[in-house]
Design an enzyme around this catalytic site. Structure first.
Site, mmCIF file in Angstrom:
data_model
loop_
_atom_site.group_PDB
_atom_site.id
_atom_site.type_symbol
_atom_site.label_atom_id
_atom_site.label_comp_id
_atom_site.label_asym_id
_atom_site.label_seq_id
_atom_site.Cartn_x
_atom_site.Cartn_y
_atom_site.Cartn_z
ATOM 1 C CB CYS A 149 -0.947 -0.010 1.206
ATOM 2 S SG CYS A 149 -2.038 1.412 1.261
ATOM 3 C CB CYS A 152 -0.802 2.680 3.828
ATOM 4 S SG CYS A 152 -2.294 2.087 3.034
ATOM 5 C CG ASP A 153 2.943 1.261 4.597
ATOM 6 O OD1 ASP A 153 2.429 1.835 5.582
ATOM 7 O OD2 ASP A 153 2.743 0.071 4.334
HETATM 8 C C1 LIG Z 1 0.050 -3.180 5.632
HETATM 9 C C2 LIG Z 1 -1.152 -2.300 5.388
HETATM 10 C C3 LIG Z 1 -1.105 -0.991 5.809
HETATM 11 C C4 LIG Z 1 -2.196 -0.161 5.603
HETATM 12 N N1 LIG Z 1 -2.137 1.124 6.046
HETATM 13 C C5 LIG Z 1 -3.195 1.938 5.881
HETATM 14 C C6 LIG Z 1 -3.141 3.288 6.331
HETATM 15 O O1 LIG Z 1 -2.131 3.757 6.870
HETATM 16 N N2 LIG Z 1 -4.245 4.051 6.143
HETATM 17 C C7 LIG Z 1 -5.376 3.578 5.518
HETATM 18 O O2 LIG Z 1 -6.346 4.327 5.402
HETATM 19 N N3 LIG Z 1 -5.442 2.313 5.062
HETATM 20 C C8 LIG Z 1 -4.388 1.487 5.217
HETATM 21 N N4 LIG Z 1 -4.434 0.208 4.738
HETATM 22 C C9 LIG Z 1 -5.646 -0.229 4.020
HETATM 23 C C10 LIG Z 1 -6.746 -0.586 5.058
HETATM 24 O O3 LIG Z 1 -6.218 -1.498 5.973
HETATM 25 C C11 LIG Z 1 -7.970 -1.179 4.371
HETATM 26 O O4 LIG Z 1 -8.438 -0.310 3.371
HETATM 27 C C12 LIG Z 1 -9.079 -1.415 5.394
HETATM 28 O O5 LIG Z 1 -8.624 -2.223 6.450
HETATM 29 C C13 LIG Z 1 -10.288 -2.089 4.742
HETATM 30 O O6 LIG Z 1 -11.215 -2.292 5.745
HETATM 31 P P1 LIG Z 1 -12.361 -3.370 5.619
HETATM 32 O O7 LIG Z 1 -13.198 -3.186 6.826
HETATM 33 O O8 LIG Z 1 -13.018 -3.297 4.296
HETATM 34 O O9 LIG Z 1 -11.657 -4.802 5.636
HETATM 35 P P2 LIG Z 1 -10.421 -5.446 6.411
HETATM 36 O O10 LIG Z 1 -9.694 -4.501 7.251
HETATM 37 O O11 LIG Z 1 -9.695 -6.209 5.375
HETATM 38 O O12 LIG Z 1 -11.143 -6.494 7.381
HETATM 39 C C14 LIG Z 1 -11.752 -7.641 6.857
HETATM 40 C C15 LIG Z 1 -12.285 -8.448 8.006
HETATM 41 O O13 LIG Z 1 -13.061 -9.529 7.494
HETATM 42 C C16 LIG Z 1 -12.842 -10.664 8.292
HETATM 43 N N5 LIG Z 1 -13.225 -11.857 7.543
HETATM 44 C C17 LIG Z 1 -12.747 -12.299 6.356
HETATM 45 N N6 LIG Z 1 -13.371 -13.456 6.028
HETATM 46 C C18 LIG Z 1 -14.252 -13.719 7.024
HETATM 47 C C19 LIG Z 1 -15.212 -14.774 7.258
HETATM 48 N N7 LIG Z 1 -15.371 -15.798 6.424
HETATM 49 N N8 LIG Z 1 -15.948 -14.722 8.404
HETATM 50 C C20 LIG Z 1 -15.816 -13.670 9.270
HETATM 51 N N9 LIG Z 1 -14.955 -12.657 9.076
HETATM 52 C C21 LIG Z 1 -14.182 -12.701 7.975
HETATM 53 C C22 LIG Z 1 -11.368 -10.585 8.672
HETATM 54 O O14 LIG Z 1 -11.128 -11.318 9.846
HETATM 55 C C23 LIG Z 1 -11.236 -9.086 8.906
HETATM 56 O O15 LIG Z 1 -11.574 -8.789 10.211
HETATM 57 C C24 LIG Z 1 -3.359 -0.656 4.937
HETATM 58 C C25 LIG Z 1 -3.408 -1.974 4.521
HETATM 59 C C26 LIG Z 1 -2.328 -2.809 4.739
HETATM 60 C C27 LIG Z 1 -2.384 -4.251 4.288
#
Ligand SMILES: Cc1cc2nc3c(=O)[nH]c(=O)nc-3n(C[C@H](O)[C@H](O)[C@H](O)COP(=O)(O)OP(=O)(O)OC[C@H]3O[C@@H](n4cnc5c(N)ncnc54)[C@H](O)[C@@H]3O)c2cc1C
Length: 324
Positions: A149, A152-153
Site C-alpha cells: 500500500c 499508506c506507507d
Molecule cells: C500493511 C497495510 C497498511 C495499511 N495502512 C493503511 C493506512 O495507513 N491508512 C489507511 O487508510 N489504510 C491502510 N491500509 C488499508 C486498510 O487497511 C484497508 O483499506 C481497510 O482495512 C479495509 O477495511 P475493511 O473493513 O473493508 O476490511 P479489512 O480490514 O480487510 O477487514 C476484513 C475483516 O473480514 C474478516 N473476515 C474475512 N473473512 C471472514 C469470514 N469468512 N468470516 C468472518 N470474518 C471474515 C477478517 O477477519 C477481517 O476482520 C493498509 C493496509 C495494509 C495491508
C-alpha cells in the site's frame, strides 16, 4: 432500474425470536463502523469478526491518515478502540469465521462450526487480501520494508530508493505517487507489455525519477538487521540475475476480495468484488456490503469506515420497510 431478487420468506416457527436483525461479517473499519451505527440504531447487531479480528490494519504499525489522530496511531490500537466504541453501544462480537451463508430464503442462514444463525439482513465487510509474490525472504520483511500500500506507507521512504513490482494501473500509479517521497523508484515488471492504461504508463515512463526494468522478477529479497536492503532480480527468459538496492518495496500485483464463503450467491464483478446494486445493497435484497470487498479503487480505512456507516443506515431502512 435495479430490481432486487425476490427471496421467499419462510415461517421459522418458534425460532423466529432467535432471528437477528443484522449479522455483520468481518471486523475491519467497515465492519466496526457498521456495528457502531447498527448498535446505536438499536438493531442489536451480531458480528463475526473472522480469522483476522481487526482486519488488515492489525498488520501495520503507523496510521497517519485516519482523521482524528494528529500524532498518528498504531493499527492494532486503532482497531481496539473501534471495537471498544461499538461494543459500548451493544455490538456483540464473536471472534469466529463464517463458513457459509444460505441466501435462498429469508431469514438468511449464516453457518459456522456446525452452528447456524438466522438473520433478516447481513452486512458483508470481509475486505480484500493483497496478492503477495511470496518470494524468498518476503515474509520476514512484510511491514519492515515490503508493503502492498503506497498510499499508506510511501511517506516512510523519504529520500530513499524503492521498488514497485507490477505492470498494471496500480503499479504505474503507485510508482508515480512514490516519486513524491523517494529519491528513486524502480518499476519492475516480468514482461515488456504493460496492462496499465496508456496514460498511467506514460506518466510513469516520463517521470525522471522512475526507471522501468522489464523482463525482471523478484528472485529473492535482501535484508540486514535494519530491514530491507534490496533484491535479486531475475530475467525470466534466461534466468540471469542482477542485484538492486532499495530500502522499500511495494508489491502492486492486485488484490483478492474475500467472497468465497458466499458460494456465488451474490453478484460480483470479474475480479470477484461484490457489486452494489442500489446504495450499498447487493444483488440479494437485505444483504449489504461495505469496504474493500466492494472497493476496486480507494481501499483506505476511512473509505471503508464511511461505507460501513452507509451499509448500516441502508440495512436499518430496509429492515424498517421489509421486516418490522
Ligand atoms: C500493511 C497495510 C497498511 C495499511 N495502512 C493503511 C493506512 O495507513 N491508512 C489507511 O487508510 N489504510 C491502510 N491500509 C488499508 C486498510 O487497511 C484497508 O483499506 C481497510 O482495512 C479495509 O477495511 P475493511 O473493513 O473493508 O476490511 P479489512 O480490514 O480487510 O477487514 C476484513 C475483516 O473480514 C474478516 N473476515 C474475512 N473473512 C471472514 C469470514 N469468512 N468470516 C468472518 N470474518 C471474515 C477478517 O477477519 C477481517 O476482520 C493498509 C493496509 C495494509 C495491508
Amino acid at each position: 432500474m435495479f430490481k432486487s431478487l425476490v427471496i421467499p420468506v419462510y415461517d421459522v416457527g418458534d425460532k423466529m425470536s432467535d432471528v437477528r436483525n443484522v449479522i455483520i461479517i468481518g471486523s475491519g473499519p467497515a465492519g466496526y463502523t457498521a456495528g457502531l451505527y447498527a448498535a446505536r440504531a438499536m438493531l442489536e447487531p451480531l458480528m463475526f469478526a473472522g480469522y483476522m479480528s481487526g482486519g488488515q490494519l492489525m498488520l501495520t504499525s503507523d496510521i497517519e491518515n485516519f482523521p482524528g489522530y494528529p500524532q498518528g496511531i498504531g493499527g492494532p490500537e486503532m482497531m481496539m478502540q473501534l471495537r471498544e466504541q461499538s461494543e459500548r453501544f451493544g455490538l456483540e462480537v464473536q471472534d469466529r469465521n463464517v463458513e457459509s451463508v444460505d441466501l435462498s430464503q429469508r431469514p438468511y442462514k449464516v453457518s459456522l462450526e456446525g452452528e447456524e444463525y438466522l438473520t433478516h439482513s447481513i452486512i458483508i465487510s470481509t475486505g480484500a487480501e493483497s496478492i503477495w509474490l511470496n518470494a524468498e525472504g518476503e515474509a520476514e520483511q512484510k511491514g519492515r520494508g515490503i508493503s502492498t500500500c503506497a498510499t499508506c506507507d510511501g511517506a516512510f521512504f523519504r529520500d530513499e530508493e524503492v521498488l514497485v513490482i507490477g505492470g498494471g494501473d496500480s503499479a504505474c500509479e503507485e510508482a508515480t505517487f512514490l516519486t513524491r517521497f523517494a529519491s528513486k523508484v524502480t518499476l519492475v515488471h516480468r514482461r515488456d507489455v504493460f496492462k496499465a492504461s496508456t496514460i498511467m504508463y506514460d506518466r510513469a515512463a516520463n517521470n525522471e525519477k522512475i526507471e522501468i526494468k522489464t523482463f525482471r522478477q523478484i528472485k529473492k529479497w535482501l535484508s540486514d538487521d535494519n530491514g530491507l536492503t534490496g533484491a535479486v532480480l531475475e530475467d525470466p527468459r534466461d534466468g540471469s540475475t542482477e542485484e538492486i538496492s532499495a530500502t522499500g518495496a511495494f508489491i502492486a500485483i492486485g488484490h483478492k476480495p474475500i467472497t468465497s464463503f458466499l458460494g456465488g450467491q451474490i453478484e460480483t464483478d470479474e475480479e470477484g468484488y461484490i457489486v452494489h446494486k442500489k446504495y450499498t445493497m447487493t444483488s440479494v435484497e437485505g444483504v449489504f456490503a461495505a469496504g474493500d470487498v466492494v472497493d476496486t479503487r480507494y481501499k483506505q480505512a476511512i473509505t471503508a469506515a464511511g461505507m460501513g456507516c452507509q451499509a448500516a443506515m441502508d440495512a436499518e431502512k430496509w429492515l424498517e420497510e421489509h421486516v418490522h
